[in-house]
Design an enzyme around this catalytic site. Structure first.
Site, PDB file in Angstrom:
ATOM      1  N   ASP A   1       6.603  -8.591  -8.185  1.00 26.72           N
ATOM      2  CA  ASP A   1       6.430 -10.048  -8.733  1.00 26.72           C
ATOM      3  C   ASP A   1       8.083 -10.383  -8.787  1.00 26.72           C
ATOM      4  O   ASP A   1       8.794  -9.343  -8.940  1.00 26.72           O
ATOM      5  CB  ASP A   1       6.103  -9.935 -10.055  1.00 26.72           C
ATOM      6  CG  ASP A   1       4.462 -10.158 -10.013  1.00 26.72           C
ATOM      7  OD1 ASP A   1       4.054 -10.299  -8.998  1.00 26.72           O
ATOM      8  OD2 ASP A   1       3.867 -10.011 -10.897  1.00 26.72           O
TER       9      ASP A   1
ATOM     10  N   ASP B   1       0.046  -8.752 -12.542  1.00 28.09           N
ATOM     11  CA  ASP B   1      -0.404  -8.832 -14.041  1.00 28.09           C
ATOM     12  C   ASP B   1      -1.664  -9.512 -14.273  1.00 28.09           C
ATOM     13  O   ASP B   1      -2.201  -9.126 -15.359  1.00 28.09           O
ATOM     14  CB  ASP B   1       0.838  -9.295 -14.741  1.00 28.09           C
ATOM     15  CG  ASP B   1       1.474 -10.566 -14.027  1.00 28.09           C
ATOM     16  OD1 ASP B   1       0.736 -11.252 -13.490  1.00 28.09           O
ATOM     17  OD2 ASP B   1       2.644 -10.861 -14.259  1.00 28.09           O
TER      18      ASP B   1
ATOM     19  N   ASP C   1      -5.059 -10.904  -9.825  1.00 30.64           N
ATOM     20  CA  ASP C   1      -4.244 -10.040  -9.016  1.00 30.64           C
ATOM     21  C   ASP C   1      -5.305  -8.574  -8.822  1.00 30.64           C
ATOM     22  O   ASP C   1      -4.837  -7.984  -7.987  1.00 30.64           O
ATOM     23  CB  ASP C   1      -3.000  -9.583  -9.948  1.00 30.64           C
ATOM     24  CG  ASP C   1      -2.030 -10.810  -9.678  1.00 30.64           C
ATOM     25  OD1 ASP C   1      -2.514 -11.700  -8.695  1.00 30.64           O
ATOM     26  OD2 ASP C   1      -1.047 -10.692 -10.572  1.00 30.64           O
TER      27      ASP C   1
END
Ligand code: ATP
Length: 885
Positions: A320, A614, A618
């Site tokens: 990310d 997170d 996901d």
């Protein structure tokens, strides 16, 4: 009961308990924890240690020895087996403890209201009457009555076995309804699949439904890993071969060498005992456990042991952006209104600074303030002035908006009082905006929206003409690395009871705010480290392509980072996907399905993929990845559950650190194996040779076992503690399917076994030629083995570093301590009368002693020559310091 009745019964309010009330209740009802579950009883875990073909094989050997009247040998074999079982038992217990302690480190936290203030606290501190705030992906921390629910669905499979998420709402339920229909209650331990809620805690700890059925959450995972399984299989094959060889030897001894069958059997037992690497699985487990501990010290918390191995083989890390590669300390910097551009001074979340015009007319201030007002209302964050300075509770971007509004002189309290919130649509990565509905004085309502700018533009009217201008402004801010939000509003003459997505249309677009979120310095370093280690780093973000690309340049993700949006990715046909996934290093405006598709594509290209995540959505990608990595702070429980590792500090550099440690663990395991097996090989070959040559055995079975035991619990264990070799992050990653025992290692093991045998026989023969008796000669042989192992250890310690160096020779305190222990044990073995009796050893004179010690350097010399020759031939890559990629 209605929500109000429930609150009344609990003597609580919608603003939550006061801290004092909560403390009183905590003292009365106790912490919100479940009693620890029962683990396997100790005696069963001890017995489990014997459930290993190698150990059973040794026990048979002991039985045979006892039956043949070789009581000492039999007892020693049993003693060794017991010592081994105890070491295994203790170490496994420790490994389990270590994992359980790590579980504590990622102990779940909850969000609650205390005295109207949103706080984060340990789940254990919740008490009945607390108002908790829940979001998709959260694990419900206690049994609680829903106060407000929005699209709330809860996965209750842990309680009801029902895998379809259950809808929850505020309406009361019939008292007689079964558990599965308690739609106004969320139960402790269940997971929020979608939506948001606030709820009042009604039961904690053992009084919850889950507490009543006594189920244990988050139990420690299995302690076996692919590597341990590989070792076990190897051990089994090894044992089978040894058995067959022993049988052949037995026949050979009786038929050709005219042994009595009793003597022949003892030889076979000696061979069997020598050949079995009985303590190897335990040492490997220990090595892994040490790796887990070292990773935890570097903020990477392993939830499943196999991840330790996989990390070392990682070839791609997908990360990310926000908060992982960047600091997630947002500062709202630019405000772009239709006719003017403004910048705010000041840093951090302190509401101190100025909003100054940089472009356009200063009388565009009203337009700018309108943007800030929407940012203030469409906001769930709170700013607090603490000792450490101004901090934000909630989303950092929203916190930055509050600070920005304050800089422009807007009062948060006043705005919120004038426009109380009626309803909201929370931010969701799927629709990328947040909308709130506010009452106005005149009975109408005001809809405030903020979100990804292109999303908000698409929901606005009359922007066609100005559209291109806004696009340019977004791209420009993105090129500066700013994160951009779009703002819009709309007046509703007839406010709806409940806000729906249909209401969020035909908005009046107000403008943009750009936020600065610089890359973390450690991340820049870690990316460079990864690239040097042959690991590519990919950024997979929900942010805008231009912003993501700029940050990628700042991070130096690639020489020339390429960017692709999720929408573009969707268009890529399957047959080109693998190539695209490998080439492109930034994926922007992605959603969780894109992540999953990317992981699969990279894996199809032969990569071992670590992937961060997170959110709830996901989870599939995290599960699919070879190493799923969840964020410790930002991550939801659902994401943590799906992943192999949790980052305590949400920081990319911790992943790189974990890879570093993972490589070290794998190296150490190989070192342990490369060092242990030649001992077994040398001993077995020696017995074999003795029989083939028709001489007496150079060592008794008891002595062979002594060598195995003394060495593995000292030097073998020391290898498990080895620090990473220098340059460990300058090698390409190992192949996932690479065999633990590579051709080079096999060659090494055979060569060293042969050298050990030759040395053993050389010494045995030399002793004989000097007229020493067999017992003395055997004592020398045993000591020679230990000396050779000590010297061989130094050669093994630097497997990748080529020749040994002075640095290597100095050793670590652990290695030196282990050597001291071996020397002490050998002195006892040689000179202590008790030991002399048990092992039939004799005291050695100084000439014999010196000869024995000199064998060590001689062995070292031969091995160095071998390395030199192999390097010359460029035969095995490992001797050049690189592993086959
Ligand atoms: P990463 O995936 O790297 O963490 P991200 O935080 O940008 O990046 P998301 O959280 O999916 O990813 O956000 C996607 C976009 O949605 C953001 O770029 C922003 O434009 C918008 N957004 C994020 N948070 C909010 C919020 N609280 N309110 C409104 N819009 C938001």
């Amino acid at each position: 009961m209605s929500a109000e009745q429930a609150l009344q019964r609990l003597q609580a309010g919608e603003q939550g308990l006061t801290p004092q009330q909560a403390a009183d209740r905590l003292a009365r009802v106790g912490p919100n924890t479940l009693p620890a579950g029962k683990s396997m009883p100790a005696w069963r875990r001890v017995l489990a240690q014997f459930n290993d073909p190698l150990i059973l094989f040794l026990l048979c050997a002991a039985g045979v020895s006892l039956a043949l009247g070789h009581a000492t040998d039999g007892m020693i074999i049993i003693a060794v087996v017991v010592v081994n079982a105890v070491v295994g038992f203790v170490q496994e217990g420790r490994a389990e403890e270590a994992l359980a302690a790590l579980g504590q480190m990622i102990a779940p936290r909850a969000h609650a209201l205390r005295g109207g203030e949103r706080i984060e606290l340990d789940v254990a501190e919740l008490v009945p009457g607390d108002v908790i705030l829940l979001e998709a992906g959260d694990r419900v921390p206690a049994d609680a009555r829903v106060l407000r629910a929005r699209n709330l669905q809860v996965d209750e499979s842990i309680l009801t076995g029902e895998s379809v998420p259950a809808h929850k709402g505020e309406a009361p339920v019939d008292p007689g309804a079964p558990l599965a229909e308690h739609a106004s209650i969320v139960h402790s331990g269940t997971l929020l699949a979608t939506g948001q809620a606030s709820a009042v805690v009604v039961a904690t700890g053992a009084h919850t439904q889950i507490g009543r059925i006594g189920k244990l959450l988050g139990a420690v995972g299995d302690l076996t890993t692919p590597l341990i399984r590989q070792m076990r299989t190897f051990g089994r094959r090894f044992t089978l071969c040894a058995l067959l060889a022993a049988l052949a030897l037995f026949v050979f001894a009786i038929a050709v060498r005219d042994y009595g069958w009793l003597d022949a059997l003892m030889v076979v037992v000696a061979l069997a005992v020598g050949v079995v690497p009985e303590s190897l699985p335990a040492v490997i487990t220990i090595t892994l456990a040490i790796g887990v501990r070292r990773m935890a010290a570097r903020q990477a918390i392993v939830r499943r042991l196999p991840a330790v191995e996989t990390l070392g083989a990682t070839t791609v890390i997908c990360s990310d952006k926000t908060g992982t590669l960047t600091r997630n300390e947002m500062t709202a910097h630019t405000v772009i209104a239709p006719d003017s551009r403004w910048t705010a001074s000041g840093a951090g979340y302190a509401p101190e600074g100025e909003l100054a015009v940089v472009e356009g007319l200063a009388d565009g201030r009203d337009q700018a303030l309108q943007i800030l007002r929407v940012g203030l209302l469409c906001n769930d964050a709170q700013l607090r002035n603490r000792d450490a300075g101004w901090q934000v509770a909630g989303d950092p971007m929203e916190g930055a908006l509050l600070a920005l509004a304050a800089k422009a002189g807007l009062s948060e309290a006043e705005a919120r009082a004038r426009h109380p919130r009626l309803d909201e649509i929370p931010f969701d990565a799927a629709h990328r905006y947040m909308a709130t509905l506010h009452a106005d004085d005149d009975g109408t309502a005001w809809l405030c929206v903020k979100g990804a700018p292109e999303q908000v533009l698409a929901l606005s009217r009359d922007v066609v003409a100005g559209g291109a201008r806004w696009e340019a402004a977004i791209a420009e801010a993105g090129a500066r690395g700013e994160r951009v939000l779009g703002f819009a509003a709309k007046r509703l003459a007839h406010p709806p009871e409940r806000l729906s997505m249909q209401d969020v249309e035909g908005l009046d677009f107000l403008g943009l705010v750009g936020f600065i979120d610089p890359p973390r310095d450690e991340a820049i370093e870690a990316v460079a480290q990864c690239r040097a280690a042959g690991i590519s780093v990919k950024m997979i973000t929900g942010d805008h392509a231009a912003t993501a690309l700029t940050i990628a340049w700042q991070l130096r993700l690639a020489d020339r980072p390429e960017v692709m949006t999720g929408a573009q990715l969707q268009e890529v046909p399957d047959d080109r996907l693998v190539e695209v996934a490998q080439r492109v290093s930034v994926f922007a405006r992605t959603n969780p399905e894109h992540k999953l598709r990317l992981v699969r594509a990279l894996q199809a290209g032969g990569h071992t993929v670590a992937m961060t995540g997170d959110g709830v959505n996901d989870a599939p990608a995290l599960k699919q990845a070879d190493v799923g990595v969840a964020m410790g702070h930002k991550g939801t429980e659902a994401a943590k559950q799906a992943s192999e590792m949790v980052l305590a500090d949400d920081n990319f550099s911790s992943i790189a650190a974990a890879v570093h440690e993972g490589r070290a663990v794998y190296d150490n395991i190989r070192k342990v194996v490369a060092w242990t097996l030649p001992t077994n090989g040398g001993e077995a070959l020696a017995v074999f040779a003795a029989l083939a040559l028709g001489t007496v055995l150079p060592m008794t079975p008891a002595q062979i076992l002594w060598i195995n035991m003394v060495l593995t619990v000292t030097l073998g264990l020391a290898l498990a503690f080895e620090p990473p070799e220098p340059g460990i992050m300058q090698r390409p990653p190992r192949r996932r399917d690479a065999q633990l025992i590579s051709p080079f290692m096999l060659w090494r093991i055979l060569l060293v076994s042969a050298l050990f045998t030759i040395a053993a026989f050389g010494i045995f023969w030399w002793a004989g030629s000097r007229g020493l008796d067999t017992a003395t000669a055997r004592t020398m042989v045993v000591n020679t083995f230990c000396v050779m192992e000590i010297f061989y250890l130094f050669s093994v310690r630097y497997m990748h570093g080529g020749s040994f160096t002075w640095q290597g020779l100095k050793g670590t305190p652990v290695v030196l301590g282990a050597i001291a222990a071996v020397v002490a044990a050998q002195l006892a073995f040689t000179y202590l009368p008790v030991m002399q009796q048990v092992f039939d050893t004799r005291a050695l004179g100084w000439v014999e002693g010196v000869v024995v010690v000199l064998v060590g350097p001689a062995l070292m010399l031969v091995l160095e020559v071998e390395k030199w020759v192999l390097r010359r031939l460029a035969w095995f890559e490992e001797t050049r310091g690189v592993q086959p990629a």
